[in-house]
Write an enzyme that holds these catalytic residues in place. Structure first.
Site, PDB file in Angstrom:
ATOM      1  N   SER A  24      -1.143  21.582  29.142  1.00 22.72           N
ATOM      2  CA  SER A  24       0.225  21.495  29.539  1.00 22.72           C
ATOM      3  C   SER A  24       0.837  20.368  30.065  1.00 22.72           C
ATOM      4  O   SER A  24       0.713  19.282  29.427  1.00 22.72           O
ATOM      5  CB  SER A  24       0.472  22.775  30.634  1.00 22.72           C
ATOM      6  OG  SER A  24       1.930  22.994  30.378  1.00 22.72           O
TER       7      SER A  24
ATOM      8  N   ASP B 185       3.756  29.456  21.406  1.00 16.59           N
ATOM      9  CA  ASP B 185       3.954  28.894  22.739  1.00 16.59           C
ATOM     10  C   ASP B 185       5.423  28.532  23.062  1.00 16.59           C
ATOM     11  O   ASP B 185       5.929  27.695  22.331  1.00 16.59           O
ATOM     12  CB  ASP B 185       2.969  27.683  22.923  1.00 16.59           C
ATOM     13  CG  ASP B 185       2.940  26.966  24.478  1.00 16.59           C
ATOM     14  OD1 ASP B 185       3.750  27.382  25.182  1.00 16.59           O
ATOM     15  OD2 ASP B 185       1.820  26.447  24.925  1.00 16.59           O
TER      16      ASP B 185
ATOM     17  N   HIS C  39       0.979  30.534  25.345  1.00 10.84           N
ATOM     18  CA  HIS C  39       0.764  29.303  26.173  1.00 10.84           C
ATOM     19  C   HIS C  39      -0.688  29.416  26.797  1.00 10.84           C
ATOM     20  O   HIS C  39      -1.280  28.284  27.131  1.00 10.84           O
ATOM     21  CB  HIS C  39       1.812  28.928  27.210  1.00 10.84           C
ATOM     22  CG  HIS C  39       1.716  27.978  28.059  1.00 10.84           C
ATOM     23  ND1 HIS C  39       2.088  26.480  27.532  1.00 10.84           N
ATOM     24  CD2 HIS C  39       1.458  27.434  29.515  1.00 10.84           C
ATOM     25  CE1 HIS C  39       1.755  25.535  28.245  1.00 10.84           C
ATOM     26  NE2 HIS C  39       1.427  26.179  29.347  1.00 10.84           N
TER      27      HIS C  39
END
Length: 692
Positions: free
Chosen positions: A545, A631, A665
């Site tokens: 991330s 995501d 995600h």
């Protein structure tokens, strides 16, 4: 390459440029943003096929690692029950099943019932079985899970795509039947009114920002739901919560640096919320909890590391300080119970928990290990005299403790079992301090198999994050044992931009000081090589991330330092994303990265480090980027574009893209699927370290 292997995918370059502050942003792979474009999907599938062909020789190793993870995990297990009113709540898993099962039993006494994994629990009620809800779906996620104060009703939310938009449902726990109420497109969280007649929930806007709080009367159609609060400032998110005392509902609106709280008597769910204190003050963060005739308040007005005090319930502008600001201690949260407050804090890079009694005395809970992580666990019981804590270290599996307020004793309720021949004494953990380029000391947490010496020969996996004041504390991982047992040293670089060393640590790694995050990480890698904890040519970097931004930045900054880089759902197209306010969460992010639309200085600074913008024709280390099609936080197009441009600009570099086509995600949702995914990643890491 054999005749049966797919050719290396080549994404076509298409002219796409935008001009900002007189400068042109070239974005030749912008077309990869559309998840419904057949050409995009074909390209992602081709990349997956190519990645599988390039890693096919690791199939046996992947299978072995999956077997090790599975073999060390007690598949049929349950959590330590948590007391709420007349019930003990817990979750359990069963061998062969992907998802957890949420249960409860009637409470008798204050000590959690001694229940054994695999043994039927007398009087057990199953509230939600994730395996039943997931049946027929490739992905499943349980969002909201909230039992009403009287224990009779359950609000729960489900998602089947990974895009984090849930359908909210309600269940009568007395009968096990669901109400007809189905509310689509809700966000995480929500709260019951005191009597259980009303449930409050949040919705997101087109940019995926939670911005509305709605009131739903149980049994009515969603068309009759009432909008209670809408947050129009695009920098702010909003949510709702019920205090542990069950006396007040709080609507909290917050940006990265500012918070506003509204409160309402939970017994009056149709009433009007009142703004807490002086309301919204730019740059001031506030958190509030209720206790008796007062609200406990944590804030950073003229107190960088925060101060704690209280206000009367009937006048929330009167603040009485109890714990003053301390430059060496970051106060992180304050949780109120009937006659004490649990204070979570951070000192010298370690998390701490203290008990503040009615006299204002703070007692910190001590632990023996030199590096560890501790935090408040589930504690829904306002009157409890025992505080549930979660504890772990690099060598100690996740542990659940109850701390007795009256005796100051810690009671170990459970330590996550690790099957096989695992012995914590077979592993050692250390704390090192690297010196950054500007002289700042950066902590590094290290774990290795006992007997691995810092003689400069060991392979090393270095992990980093460094954003949003999020701390990557020392933690135990069953999957990581597959690395340690093969002689790999694992290290966490606690770089600036995180929160490990207090608020100033965060401030020194954001906005126009963001590059400290990247240079700190490289300096930590250099330090590990210099002191012998890593062979200089056998260091693999990993981050995800915003930590994926770190991976992309260090790939450009010091490609020669790393043998490989694994970037999970990486934020590598930072400039283009932050320049586009229509993208999910962009405007919220301006207080973290700066606003390049308005500021030429921010624009130039971001362009100088954004990974996608700074790819050159140098030889990069081997790179594996892992992403998910659905995501909503970091778009799949970011790593897809990054890999395409890396391959174009540096055709001799070994770069791979792996896209989960049915996930969000967090990757694949079932635990066995997640283990397979991690086995893939770890096999690739071991291959790059030369230990496969």
């Amino acid at each position: 390459m054999s005749e049966t292997q797919p050719a290396k995918p080549a994404a076509p370059r298409r002219a796409h440029a935008r001009t900002h502050h007189g400068d042109t942003v070239d974005d030749p792979y912008a077309w990869l943003k559309d998840p419904e474009d057949p050409e995009t999907l074909d390209y992602l599938r081709a990349e997956n096929a190519y990645t599988e062909s390039r890693t096919g020789h690791l199939a046996a190793l992947r299978k072995a690692i999956f077997g090790e993870i599975k073999g060390r995990t007690q598949e049929t297990d349950l959590s330590v029950p948590v007391r709420k009113r007349g019930w003990w709540y817990y979750g359990r898993t069963e061998e062969g099943k992907q998802y957890g099962i949420q249960c409860r039993v009637k409470a008798a006494g204050d000590t959690p019932p001694q229940v054994e994994a695999g043994t039927a629990v007398e009087g057990e009620e199953i509230l939600v079985d994730g395996n039943e809800l997931a049946e027929g779906h490739d992905f499943f996620s349980l969002g909201t899970f909230d039992v009403s104060p009287d224990g009779n009703l359950l609000a729960y939310a489900v998602n089947y795509t990974g895009d984090e938009r849930y359908t909210l449902r309600f269940r009568d726990l007395r009968t096990g039947d669901d109400f007809p109420d189905d509310i689509p497109n809700v966000f995480y969280g929500g709260s019951w009114s005191l009597d259980g007649s009303v449930f409050f929930y949040t919705k997101v806007d087109d940019a995926w920002r939670p911005y509305q709080v709605w009131r739903h009367v149980l049994g009515e159609h969603e068309d009759k739901d009432v909008l209670v609060h809408q947050e129009d400032d695009e920098r702010f998110w909003t949510g709702i919560d019920l205090t542990r005392s069950e006396r007040y509902l709080f609507i909290v609106s917050g940006s990265k640096i500012t918070t506003e709280v509204r409160y309402l008597d939970a017994a009056d769910p149709t009433g009007e919320f009142t703004v807490f204190g002086n309301g919204r003050e730019q740059g001031v963060e506030v958190s509030v909890d209720h206790q008796g005739d007062r609200f406990w308040v944590l804030h950073n007005r003229n107190a960088e590391n925060f101060t704690l005090g209280w206000t009367p319930v009937d006048d929330t502008t009167q603040f009485h300080e109890v714990i003053a600001h301390d430059e060496a201690v970051r106060l992180e949260s304050a949780d109120a119970f009937s006659d004490h407050v649990v204070v979570s804090m951070r000192r010298a890079g370690l998390s701490q928990v203290g008990i503040l009694n009615a006299d204002g005395d703070l007692t910190e809970i001590a632990f023996d290990e030199p590096i560890y992580a501790v935090g408040l666990g589930e504690n829904p019981d306002y009157e409890s005299r025992q505080i549930r804590l979660g504890y772990t270290s690099l060598v100690t599996p996740s542990s659940v403790y109850d701390y007795d307020i009256d005796t100051a004793e810690l009671h170990l309720r459970k330590r996550t079992p690790v099957l096989g021949d695992f012995d914590p004494a077979d592993y050692v953990q250390y704390r090192e301090w690297a010196t950054a380029q500007d002289g700042t000391k950066v902590p590094i947490s290290i774990v290795a198999k006992a007997g691995v010496e810092p003689d400069g020969t060991a392979p090393c996996l270095l992990y980093g994050y460094g954003s949003y004041e999020h701390s990557i504390d020392p933690y135990f991982s069953i999957a990581r044992l597959s690395l340690l047992d093969r002689g790999v040293v694992f290290a966490i670089a606690h770089v600036r931009g995180g929160g490990e060393m207090g608020r100033q640590w965060y401030e020194q790694g954001k906005l126009l000081q963001k590059k400290h995050t990247f240079t700190d990480f490289v300096d930590c890698a250099e330090h590990l090589a210099n002191v012998g904890w890593a062979a200089p040519d056998r260091i693999v970097a990993r981050g995800g991330s915003a930590g994926g931004l770190l991976m992309g930045a260090v790939a450009n900054l010091a490609p020669e330092r790393f043998a490989g880089i694994l970037a999970d759902v990486p934020f590598v197209d930072a400039l283009n994303t932050i320049l586009d306010p229509t993208m999910p969460l962009t405007v919220i992010e301006w207080e973290e990265w700066g606003n390049p639309l308005e500021s030429p200085e921010v624009y130039a600074y971001m362009k100088s480090y954004s990974p996608y913008e700074n790819i050159t024709d140098v030889k990069y280390p081997a790179i594996l980027a892992v992403t998910s099609l659905n995501d909503t936080r970091v778009g799949f197009h970011e790593p897809a574009k990054w890999i395409a441009k890396l391959r174009q600009e540096s055709p001799e570099s070994d770069v791979l893209l792996k896209t989960e086509m049915e996930a969000g995600h967090g990757g694949r949702s079932g635990r066995y699927d997640a283990w397979e995914e991690e086995a893939f990643n770890l096999a690739w890491i071991l291959d790059r370290l030369g230990t496969a």
